[in-house]
Design an enzyme around this catalytic site. Structure first.
Site, PDB file in Angstrom:
ATOM      1  N   HIS A  10       0.780  -1.307  -0.071  1.00 12.15           N
ATOM      2  CA  HIS A  10       0.035  -0.098   0.149  1.00 12.15           C
ATOM      3  C   HIS A  10       0.900   1.423  -0.041  1.00 12.15           C
ATOM      4  O   HIS A  10       2.042   1.076   0.304  1.00 12.15           O
ATOM      5  CB  HIS A  10      -0.891   0.036   1.199  1.00 12.15           C
ATOM      6  N   GLU A  88      -2.549  -7.148   7.036  1.00  9.80           N
ATOM      7  CA  GLU A  88      -1.300  -6.935   7.929  1.00  9.80           C
ATOM      8  C   GLU A  88      -1.349  -7.818   9.157  1.00  9.80           C
ATOM      9  O   GLU A  88      -2.528  -8.089   9.596  1.00  9.80           O
ATOM     10  CB  GLU A  88      -0.886  -5.607   8.282  1.00  9.80           C
TER      11      GLU A  88
END
Length: 223
Positions: A10, A88
């Site tokens: 990201h 994550e």
């Protein structure tokens, strides 16, 4: 029949800049991250126009990944497939703090963390071993769904770390010496249950350096 995946980290967040662990906290992109995502989408669209197709786009459901993936999906006219398994690592009680704050608030846990024990989990968090298996258990069916395809998976530094270790057959205890850069393109081919890194940490679409916010600061990344 091989499947090629572009694993993309990201864009930059405000917490990336100050080295604060995000984990499952749903932090949006910073202004710089939005611009990185725009440049990434333009590159992918330009490559698609030259014949480098993408068959599908997957993303973590956390907004920093979704905000990075959506411009690509929009540019190519493809749906965005969200997968919670691409999130994550959960850092539990460590989330929201930087390295020094964790050492002060959780000294015993911090010391254990630094040993790189794959079975260690922060309070209310996820061990590296559990995280690794969760990521690969998510990637495997994605690969199976696209035999001979070329797809993108937008996720997080930790997810990229797991994929790299799988492809290079590195144990979880081996310290990282490879970059995990914001909006980097990391190309991995999967074939017959194995994987091969074709290129890594490509940020040629950016006009400024992209940060790896843990390679020098921490022996284990958690952003």
């Amino acid at each position: 029949m091989s499947t090629q995946i572009l694993f993309i980290r990201h864009g930059e967040t405000d917490w990336n800049r100050i080295k604060r662990i995000q984990g499952h906290i749903d932090i949006p992109l910073a202004t710089t991250g939005v611009e990185q995502a725009r440049r990434l989408a333009q590159r992918v669209a330009d490559e698609a126009a030259q014949g480098m197709r993408l068959d599908a786009i997957y993303s973590s459901d956390l907004q920093r990944a979704r905000q990075t993936a959506q411009p690509i999906a929009t540019a190519l006219g493809l749906p965005l497939h969200l997968r919670e398994g691409l999130r994550e690592r959960s850092y539990g009680a460590f989330e929201g703090y930087d390295r020094d704050q964790i050492a002060e608030r959780y000294p015993d846990e911090f010391e254990h963390w630094q040993t790189r024990d794959g079975g260690f989990a922060p309070p209310d968090g996820e061990s590296m071993r559990a995280f690794y298996h969760r990521v690969m258990d998510t990637v495997t069916p994605i690969v199976a769904a696209h035999p001979g395809g070329r797809i993108a998976c937008v996720a997080h530094g930790g997810v990229l770390d797991c994929v790299y270790r799988f492809a290079r057959d590195l144990t979880l205890e081996v310290p990282r010496d490879y970059a995990l850069l914001n909006t980097s393109i990391n190309v991995v081919d999967f074939d017959g249950g194995k994987a091969r890194v074709m290129s890594w940490a490509d940020i040629s679409h950016l006009d400024a350096p992209s940060d790896d916010d843990t390679l020098r600061r921490m022996p284990e990344r958690g952003r």
